[in-house]
Design a protein around this motif. Structure first.
Motif, short mmCIF file in Angstrom:
data_model
loop_
_atom_site.label_atom_id
_atom_site.label_comp_id
_atom_site.label_asym_id
_atom_site.label_seq_id
_atom_site.Cartn_x
_atom_site.Cartn_y
_atom_site.Cartn_z
N GLY A 323 0.78 -1.23 0.00
CA GLY A 323 0.00 0.00 0.00
C GLY A 323 0.81 1.28 0.00
N GLN A 324 2.12 1.15 -0.20
CA GLN A 324 2.99 2.32 -0.23
C GLN A 324 3.80 2.33 -1.53
OE1 GLN A 324 3.10 4.64 2.28
NE2 GLN A 324 1.56 3.52 3.45
N ILE A 325 4.03 3.54 -2.06
CA ILE A 325 4.89 3.65 -3.24
C ILE A 325 6.33 3.71 -2.76
CG2 ILE A 325 5.48 5.02 -5.26
CD1 ILE A 325 2.71 3.61 -5.30
N CYS A 326 7.13 2.79 -3.26
CA CYS A 326 8.55 2.74 -2.91
C CYS A 326 9.37 3.07 -4.16
CB CYS A 326 8.93 1.34 -2.41
SG CYS A 326 8.03 0.84 -0.93
N PHE A 327 10.35 3.94 -3.99
CA PHE A 327 11.25 4.30 -5.08
C PHE A 327 12.50 3.44 -4.96
CE2 PHE A 327 8.49 7.91 -4.71
CZ PHE A 327 8.38 8.42 -6.00
N ASN A 328 12.60 2.44 -5.83
CA ASN A 328 13.72 1.50 -5.79
C ASN A 328 14.60 1.72 -7.02
OD1 ASN A 328 12.98 0.19 -3.37
ND2 ASN A 328 11.41 -0.97 -4.47
N ALA A 329 15.88 1.98 -6.77
CA ALA A 329 16.80 2.35 -7.83
C ALA A 329 17.50 1.12 -8.39
CB ALA A 329 17.84 3.34 -7.31
N TYR A 330 17.52 1.03 -9.74
CA TYR A 330 18.16 -0.07 -10.45
C TYR A 330 19.12 0.48 -11.50
CZ TYR A 330 14.37 -2.92 -8.46
OH TYR A 330 13.50 -3.55 -7.61
N ALA A 351 37.36 6.31 -8.56
CA ALA A 351 37.14 5.39 -7.44
C ALA A 351 36.73 4.01 -7.96
CB ALA A 351 36.07 5.95 -6.51
N ILE A 352 37.11 2.98 -7.22
CA ILE A 352 36.86 1.60 -7.64
C ILE A 352 35.46 1.17 -7.23
CG2 ILE A 352 37.60 -0.80 -7.35
CD1 ILE A 352 40.42 0.29 -6.84
N TYR A 353 34.75 0.56 -8.17
CA TYR A 353 33.39 0.05 -7.93
C TYR A 353 33.45 -1.33 -7.28
CZ TYR A 353 28.72 -1.82 -8.74
OH TYR A 353 27.48 -2.38 -8.56
N GLN A 354 32.57 -1.56 -6.31
CA GLN A 354 32.43 -2.88 -5.70
C GLN A 354 31.02 -2.99 -5.13
OE1 GLN A 354 34.87 -5.39 -5.69
NE2 GLN A 354 33.14 -6.66 -5.04
N ASP A 355 30.39 -4.15 -5.32
CA ASP A 355 29.15 -4.42 -4.61
C ASP A 355 29.30 -5.76 -3.89
OD1 ASP A 355 28.43 -6.54 -6.43
OD2 ASP A 355 27.65 -5.05 -7.84
N SER A 360 31.95 -4.90 -10.93
CA SER A 360 31.42 -4.01 -11.97
C SER A 360 29.90 -4.06 -11.89
CB SER A 360 31.91 -4.44 -13.36
OG SER A 360 31.41 -5.71 -13.69
N PRO A 361 29.23 -2.95 -12.22
CA PRO A 361 27.77 -2.94 -12.14
C PRO A 361 27.16 -3.80 -13.24
CG PRO A 361 28.58 -0.89 -13.12
CD PRO A 361 29.78 -1.66 -12.67
N LYS A 362 25.98 -4.32 -12.97
CA LYS A 362 25.24 -5.13 -13.93
C LYS A 362 23.86 -4.51 -14.14
CE LYS A 362 28.34 -8.40 -14.36
NZ LYS A 362 29.44 -7.71 -13.68
N LEU A 363 23.38 -4.59 -15.37
CA LEU A 363 22.07 -4.03 -15.67
C LEU A 363 20.99 -4.70 -14.84
CD1 LEU A 363 22.20 -3.68 -19.57
CD2 LEU A 363 22.38 -1.86 -17.86
N ASN A 364 20.05 -3.89 -14.39
CA ASN A 364 18.84 -4.33 -13.66
C ASN A 364 19.10 -4.76 -12.23
OD1 ASN A 364 17.19 -3.91 -16.00
ND2 ASN A 364 17.94 -5.86 -16.80
N GLN A 365 20.34 -4.60 -11.74
CA GLN A 365 20.56 -4.90 -10.33
C GLN A 365 20.25 -3.67 -9.48
OE1 GLN A 365 24.78 -5.85 -10.28
NE2 GLN A 365 25.30 -3.85 -9.40
#
Length: 385
Positions: A323-330, A351-355, A360-365
């Motif tokens: 029942g709430q709108i959530c803003f989720n970033a992809y 700066a070096i990327y890490q998750d 490296s970033p991946k689409l839709n994550q």
């Protein structure tokens, strides 16, 4: 006239944010219904009432509708702010009610509003159903148009955060369109009335959001309701409520929609439209897809064992959860992002990327990651480690 003060005086305080459903607006409609102005004019796919609110005794008839797309609620809020003004006892209200008769449909698509979807419960985009009229909501609007016989139509929508004013780097906080009535996009007397009105609205808004008013693409599609009504000889103005800086709940944008509505009817009541303002209309820059919600520049990643510098972008998805709108970033784009802007921009300066799983970033994550000692959660910089 002080439009800022006017908005503060008549803002409907009981509704805010993005998730506006019939349950939220019905108490306001009841409050405004002091003289039997409220009427059920049809039902949705799921048998939910569709209401009209009619007020005024003037000879100029105005048809307005909002939330044709259920997840486009900014103009609904502003429409209620405007109805509050009309229901007050100010001299402005008296002037407008004497000049106009307003027929407002605050929520054409109550099923889509509840589901927070663009389409209706049959997964049909009502703004592509103006010819076939396959959906009950589409038929309700067409019947209102044919019975009321408006002199002007106001087609009230939201647009996504991706739109900017041409390539200026400014968001398109409000955009307008006088829809075409034929494939050639010619300008006849009907369309010119809408064009002139938009030019007048833009003059007012430039005092409040300079450089943040855009012009929507006028490619002709007879299946769109605005194009159909323009084709049928009624001047139609499309409103697109967009992004204002740091205003994802669209409370600032709501204010400017209210200002645009008030200005529209002031212009029309004063007959303040010159013979042709086509050039002024064309001088409003066109919308352009140039924005992401987040843009990260000069990121160092490990690609097949080689360190390279790249950029990536993330975009919010508006998701209805409990029942709430959530803003989720992809993550939505990786590579060069020349000529694009971010509503939030971060220069990582190598700066070096890490998750949690990758370097490296991946689409839709989900946009949760580190850049050296900087931690980003849901796209936002939250802390330095």
């Amino acid at each position: 006239m002080d439009l800022e003060q006017l908005f503060g005086q008549y803002k409907e305080q009981s509704i805010e944010g993005r998730y506006i459903t019939l349950d939220k607006i019905y108490p306001i409609l009841e409050k405004l219904n002091t003289n039997n102005q409220l009427e059920i004019i049809g039902k949705s796919v799921l048998d939910i009432p569709i209401y009209k609110f009619q007020i005024g005794t003037g000879k100029i008839k105005i048809l307005l509708w909002s939330q044709m797309h259920g997840n486009e609620s900014t103009t609904t809020k502003a429409l209620f702010d405007f109805l509050n003004l009309l229901s007050g006892d100010s001299e402005l209200a008296k002037t407008l009610l004497k000049a106009f008769t307003f027929y407002a449909i605050p929520m054409l698509n109550p099923d889509g509003a509840k589901l927070y979807t663009r389409a209706n419960a049959n997964e049909v985009d009502l703004n592509r159903d103006s010819q076939d009229l396959t959906q009950p909501e589409s038929r309700v609007l067409r019947e209102a148009f044919e019975c009321f016989k408006p002199d002007f139509c106001f087609n009230l929508h939201d647009q996504r955060t991706i739109f900017g004013v041409a390539s200026t780097g400014k968001p398109a906080t409000l955009s307008f369109l006088a829809p075409a009535y034929n494939d050639e996009r010619e300008v006849n007397e009907t369309r010119l009335k809408a064009i002139n009105l938009i030019a007048g609205i833009n003059d007012v808004l430039q005092n409040y959001i300079p450089g943040q008013v855009g012009r929507f693409d006028d490619g002709f599609n007879i299946n769109c309701i605005g194009d159909t009504f323009q084709f049928l000889g009624v001047p139609t103005v499309l409103f697109e409520a967009g992004h204002f800086q740091n205003d994802y709940w669209r409370e600032e944008t709501r204010k400017y929609v209210f200002m645009a509505l008030v200005s529209s009817f002031e212009i029309l009541s004063e007959n303040d439209i010159v013979d042709s303002r086509f050039d002024n209309y064309l001088s409003i820059p066109q919308n352009k897809v140039v924005f992401y919600d987040f843009l990260y520049k000069n990121i160092k990643i490990n690609y097949d064992g080689i360190e390279i510098i790249t950029n990536f972008a993330a975009q919010y998805k508006e998701e209805l959860i409990d029942g709430q709108i959530c803003f989720n970033a992809y993550v939505v784009h990786i590579s060069e992002l020349e000529n694009y802007y971010g509503h939030f921009e971060y220069d990582a300066k190598g700066a070096i990327y890490q998750d949690e799983n990758e370097n490296s970033p991946k689409l839709n994550q989900k946009a949760n990651f580190y850049l050296n000692d900087k931690k980003f959660v849901n796209g936002v910089l939250v802390q330095s480690l």
